[in-house]
Design an enzyme around this catalytic site. Structure first.
Site, PDB file in Angstrom:
ATOM      1  N   HIS A  49       0.819  -1.221   0.000  1.00 32.78           N
ATOM      2  CA  HIS A  49       0.000   0.000   0.000  1.00 32.78           C
ATOM      3  C   HIS A  49       0.854   1.272   0.000  1.00 32.78           C
ATOM      4  O   HIS A  49       0.535   2.238   0.697  1.00 32.78           O
ATOM      5  CB  HIS A  49      -0.962   0.019   1.194  1.00 32.78           C
ATOM      6  CG  HIS A  49      -1.845  -1.182   1.264  1.00 32.78           C
ATOM      7  ND1 HIS A  49      -2.896  -1.394   0.403  1.00 32.78           N
ATOM      8  CD2 HIS A  49      -1.828  -2.257   2.094  1.00 32.78           C
ATOM      9  CE1 HIS A  49      -3.495  -2.529   0.693  1.00 32.78           C
ATOM     10  NE2 HIS A  49      -2.869  -3.078   1.708  1.00 32.78           N
ATOM     11  N   HIS A  50       1.908   1.294  -0.825  1.00 35.29           N
ATOM     12  CA  HIS A  50       2.800   2.459  -0.857  1.00 35.29           C
ATOM     13  C   HIS A  50       3.033   2.975  -2.278  1.00 35.29           C
ATOM     14  O   HIS A  50       4.181   3.194  -2.679  1.00 35.29           O
ATOM     15  CB  HIS A  50       4.163   2.101  -0.243  1.00 35.29           C
ATOM     16  CG  HIS A  50       4.091   1.555   1.139  1.00 35.29           C
ATOM     17  ND1 HIS A  50       5.052   0.713   1.667  1.00 35.29           N
ATOM     18  CD2 HIS A  50       3.170   1.728   2.120  1.00 35.29           C
ATOM     19  CE1 HIS A  50       4.731   0.384   2.894  1.00 35.29           C
ATOM     20  NE2 HIS A  50       3.582   0.978   3.197  1.00 35.29           N
ATOM     21  N   PRO A  51       2.013   3.220  -3.080  1.00 37.66           N
ATOM     22  CA  PRO A  51       2.261   3.708  -4.438  1.00 37.66           C
ATOM     23  C   PRO A  51       2.843   5.117  -4.437  1.00 37.66           C
ATOM     24  O   PRO A  51       2.353   5.998  -3.725  1.00 37.66           O
ATOM     25  CB  PRO A  51       0.874   3.679  -5.090  1.00 37.66           C
ATOM     26  CG  PRO A  51      -0.089   3.799  -3.948  1.00 37.66           C
ATOM     27  CD  PRO A  51       0.564   3.078  -2.803  1.00 37.66           C
TER      28      PRO A  51
END
Length: 511
Positions: free
Chosen positions: A450-452
């Site tokens: 969850h780190h775009p």
């Protein structure tokens, strides 16, 4: 309605910028947020964070099928409402290491993005449970808790001891500039509850007469007049209108920002044309350089004794490692292994047969992936689904590092120091031993962390959409302040670095 500053997005970065810029009573600041105020009590419970995704306060994006992940399409949770993704993230607070920010300086040619230059912004943002020192702040808005033995799982205590038995250093926390070693995760939790960035930055100052927060706002496109943004087309309370401002700041995140720009005719002409949008301003880097962290979910063990329920948020400890050796304590992190106080596996393994309390998982991943993907619009309207292609595991660097991460997870998982917990390795299991078998397992096990980042990268080159001072190239009054400008991902969760980036921007505004 006219504002001096119009901020698009009331997420983590937008909350910081709104707080700091509205501190000047002469500056009229308006913040636009698509989501509504979130009242779901389960959002506040740290241990439920994996289970609240998909609710009304999640944009619930999905990637295209990924060849590197056995054709799987991943769900991408992104928070929708004041607080943004701090509504749905795992609450881990990790700044990244010095080497991460060296890459930012290399990309931008600007020392303002070095670890040392950003340190005051990190300190200004936090109230650290251990008190103030040379690298921590105690007076900032965001509570950062370093769990002690009274809260950490006994499994995690033994997990960290297992790393020490293998020669890996125990470090005080992840936020001192070097990340190599094992430690409990620092968490944005207070009194046993999640704290969002809106809670501590935006909500306490909403009584300022010069600050306005509008929720439930659909932002369709920017209106350009020459080299300036003259206004923003929105739908508000069922009516379409144009809001005007002297300055516009994009804080809608790595997905929202480039989609808005492309709908506005700003981007790569070939991408825009394919979506039925006329080009107003050519910027071929919009939507490129998309990258993200993956975690293998996972190295799953059946426990020889009951695993107590977490008193924190399940994923209690991450150990960052160098592939140059377990004893290395300084420099870039290459891989990570995390301890989850419970069974965790990707959707590829629904029948693993380990119930909560009966097992635990060692997640594993690559901290600085070199694979790069893209994001583009499929049509001209807000309702048109975005095409999100992170291009996971495209490079041999990423595949080899992922295999090494799996090996390290199995190394500590099979260590003597964890023998009292270990009954058997359920996943990947004895059938996975060769490189090809490891690659096939990883392709099925990997999930997003969850780190775009990176879809509007800042850089010194004219090809970079955003300048080193966070101005969008070609538009004199448009800035971008969020994870989309990060040129190269930090080793851990990016949330802390986004806060520091926003603090740094606000401290220098107007430039």
């Amino acid at each position: 309605m006219h504002s001096d500053v119009l901020i698009i997005g009331a997420g983590s970065a937008g909350s910081v910028v709104a707080n700091r810029l509205s501190a000047d009573p002469a500056r009229r600041v308006t913040v636009l947020e698509a989501g509504a105020r979130v009242t779901d009590p389960e959002m506040r419970r740290p241990e439920l964070w994996p289970f609240i995704h998909g609710r009304r306060y999640d944009w619930a994006y999905r990637t295209t099928p990924q060849p590197g992940l056995a054709g799987r399409s991943l769900e991408w949770a992104r928070g929708k409402g004041p607080g943004g993704s701090s509504l749905v993230h795992a609450m881990a607070h990790m700044r990244g290491c010095r080497a991460d920010f060296d890459r930012w300086v290399e990309a931008t040619g600007d020392d303002r993005w070095s670890w040392d230059a950003l340190l005051p912004s990190f300190i200004r943002s936090e109230s650290f449970s251990g008190g103030a020192d040379a690298v921590h702040g105690a007076d900032g808005p965001l509570p950062v808790m370093l769990p002690g033995p009274d809260l950490s799982s006994p499994l995690v205590t033994d997990y960290l001891a297992a790393w020490e038995s293998l020669g890996v250093a125990r470090i005080p926390d992840h936020n001192g500039g070097e990340m190599l070693g094992g430690t409990p995760n620092s968490l944005t939790i207070r009194d046993g509850q999640r704290v969002t960035v809106s809670d501590v930055y935006l909500d306490p100052v909403l009584d300022r007469p010069n600050l306005t927060l509008l929720t439930g706002v659909d932002v369709h496109r920017l209106v350009l007049a020459g080299s300036r943004v003259s206004g923003v087309e929105v739908s508000l309370h069922g009516a379409d209108e144009v809001l005007t401002a002297d300055e516009v700041i994009l804080c809608a995140g790595s997905i929202g920002d480039p989609l808005l720009l492309m709908r506005s005719g700003i981007g790569d002409p070939s991408v825009l044309s394919a979506a039925g949008v006329d080009t107003v301003l050519e910027s071929t880097g919009v939507g490129t350089n998309l990258h993200d962290h993956l975690l293998g979910a996972g190295t799953l063990y059946r426990s020889a004794r009951p695993v107590p329920p977490t008193r924190l948020q399940l994923s209690e400890s991450m150990t960052y490692l160098s592939l140059d050796g377990l004893s290395v304590t300084a420099g870039p992190a290459d891989i990570v292994v995390g301890c989850v106080v419970g069974p965790s596996a990707s959707e590829s393994f629904p029948d693993h047969g380990v119930a909560p309390g009966e097992g635990y998982t060692l997640l594993f991943g690559v901290t600085n992936p070199t694979s790069r993907g893209s994001l583009r619009i499929s049509g001209p309207d807000l309702a048109d689904e975005p095409i999100i292609d992170p291009n996971y595991l495209d490079t041999e660097h990423d595949r080899a590092a992922f295999r090494a991460a799996l090996e390290h997870a199995r190394l500590v998982g099979g260590s003597d120091a964890l023998a009292a917990w270990r009954d058997s390795e359920v996943l990947p299991g004895a059938s996975v031993s060769t490189e090809a078998e490891a690659d096939a397992f990883i392709a099925r096990a990997a999930i997003t962390h969850h780190h775009p980042v990176g879809t509007l990268s800042m850089g010194a080159s004219d090809a970079a959409p955003v300048t080193p001072d966070l101005r969008f190239r070609g538009l004199s009054n448009l800035h971008v302040v969020d994870a989309s400008v990060i040129p190269s991902i930090t080793a851990g969760p990016v949330h802390a670095s986004v806060l520091a980036l926003a603090e740094s921007f606000a401290a220098r505004y107007p430039a």
